[in-house]
Design an enzyme around this catalytic site. Sequence first.
Site, PDB file in Angstrom:
ATOM      1  N   CYS A 278       0.875  -1.187  -0.054  1.00 53.45           N
ATOM      2  CA  CYS A 278      -0.085  -0.015  -0.013  1.00 53.45           C
ATOM      3  C   CYS A 278       0.805   1.343   0.156  1.00 53.45           C
ATOM      4  O   CYS A 278       1.550   1.531  -0.987  1.00 53.45           O
ATOM      5  CB  CYS A 278      -0.956   0.060   1.172  1.00 53.45           C
ATOM      6  SG  CYS A 278      -2.280   1.091   0.800  1.00 53.45           S
ATOM      7  N   HIS A 368      -3.584  -5.073   0.115  1.00 49.79           N
ATOM      8  CA  HIS A 368      -3.355  -5.602   1.641  1.00 49.79           C
ATOM      9  C   HIS A 368      -3.495  -7.111   1.678  1.00 49.79           C
ATOM     10  O   HIS A 368      -4.427  -7.750   1.864  1.00 49.79           O
ATOM     11  CB  HIS A 368      -4.362  -5.024   2.443  1.00 49.79           C
ATOM     12  CG  HIS A 368      -4.511  -3.571   2.910  1.00 49.79           C
ATOM     13  ND1 HIS A 368      -3.935  -2.870   4.093  1.00 49.79           N
ATOM     14  CD2 HIS A 368      -4.385  -2.371   1.858  1.00 49.79           C
ATOM     15  CE1 HIS A 368      -4.273  -1.616   3.675  1.00 49.79           C
ATOM     16  NE2 HIS A 368      -4.263  -1.299   2.401  1.00 49.79           N
ATOM     17  N   GLU A 370      -2.567  -9.026   3.693  1.00 52.84           N
ATOM     18  CA  GLU A 370      -2.843  -9.578   5.202  1.00 52.84           C
ATOM     19  C   GLU A 370      -4.278  -9.769   5.412  1.00 52.84           C
ATOM     20  O   GLU A 370      -4.783 -10.702   6.046  1.00 52.84           O
ATOM     21  CB  GLU A 370      -2.235  -8.555   6.468  1.00 52.84           C
ATOM     22  CG  GLU A 370      -3.020  -7.420   6.640  1.00 52.84           C
ATOM     23  CD  GLU A 370      -3.182  -6.478   5.580  1.00 52.84           C
ATOM     24  OE1 GLU A 370      -4.247  -5.462   5.601  1.00 52.84           O
ATOM     25  OE2 GLU A 370      -2.313  -6.326   4.833  1.00 52.84           O
TER      26      GLU A 370
END
Length: 406
Positions: A278, A368, A370
């Site tokens: 990001c 992202h 995660e």
Amino acid sequence: MTTQTPLTVPSREGRQRRERVAATLVLEDGRTFRGASYGALGETVGEAVFSTGMTGYQETLTDPSYHRQVIVMTAPHVGNTGVNTEDDESTRIWAAGYVVRDPAIRSSNWRATRELEDELADQGVVGICDIDTRALTRHLRERGAMRVGIFSGDAADRPDADLLDAVRTSPQMAGAALAAEVSTTEPYAVPAVGDTRFTVAAIDLGIKAMTPALMAQRGIEVHVLPATATIEDVLAVGESGPDGVFFSNGPGDPATAEHEVALLRQVLDRGIPFFGICFGNQLLGRALGFGTYKLKYGHRGINQPVMDRTTGKVEVTAHNHGFAVDAPLDKESDTAYGRVRVSHVCLNDDVVEGLECLDLPAYSVQYHPEAAAGPHDAAYLFDRFLELMTNRQTAHQDRSASEGTH
């Protein structure tokens, strides 16, 4: 034959409703929406952005990348699963305000420990409900993200001209340096699960809790450092320096991050394996010599399609960014750090979603991986980081063995 007892659902009218007062949402172009208070009473200003995720609102609200932004939820029903003590991505709610159409009257989930609105009120997050969020989202899509204010209680009693002036005099997102405002002030470590394979220095630009957790699951000991960290701080991690360096997500305009870009160039100069996500992707772009620019309304949500150009695989990914890297999609670029190519691209609008250095162990993605609330298509990117560090370790061992034979 078995018969099933019909499920009896209490009517909406039969449930106790929360006391609400009038609230007003004012966009900087003058468009106004009237609704009811949601969360805390008062006033707030920020950048109006919309999130297309239907789930994961707790992770969204506690994502530091939403600092100084007012989140408009495109899903009409919010609060159904309440909030719990496990899903926060940071220590607090960072969103400046919250806009929903139809808040749940009460939560219904076995993991819930309290109501979403109670959490919003306790943390002072001013919101608005009972407005046409579809019309608001279409307005932002057509005209772009813009400043907005939410006013409820006594704050909403002021003349409309005063409310609009409060919005138009608030800070803009372009040119905002915000990473240091959300970063940790003190370093801390997240130990590896099981044996420690590698040690990584992670620069906290707005890091989410799931990121070091996923690295720890892969045997990585993560040392999280403040956004103000120097190259000396980075090199002090581990017995002989870190095996890798990670730059996290975060809020603000990447064009303002001069210190972070300078630090990243020092990391690249030393050939330390690097992974960024990001905001970290935008900073890698800047470090390599590319520009960045503000998107019209950004990508936010958990259903954004991205193609990994190295494999041709399409991933459904989680996004939260309003800026992007300006790099050519149709060719490799020659930079001060060797050849670089765009490794990932958004299939909705061809925005650069990843960069890969071909002559250095460095890469990044705009989204992202995660993704605590899902999807998990991109979790393999942490394994790529592991592979970069493994290759560097093997090369060092081979070099040491070769020198030992002479």
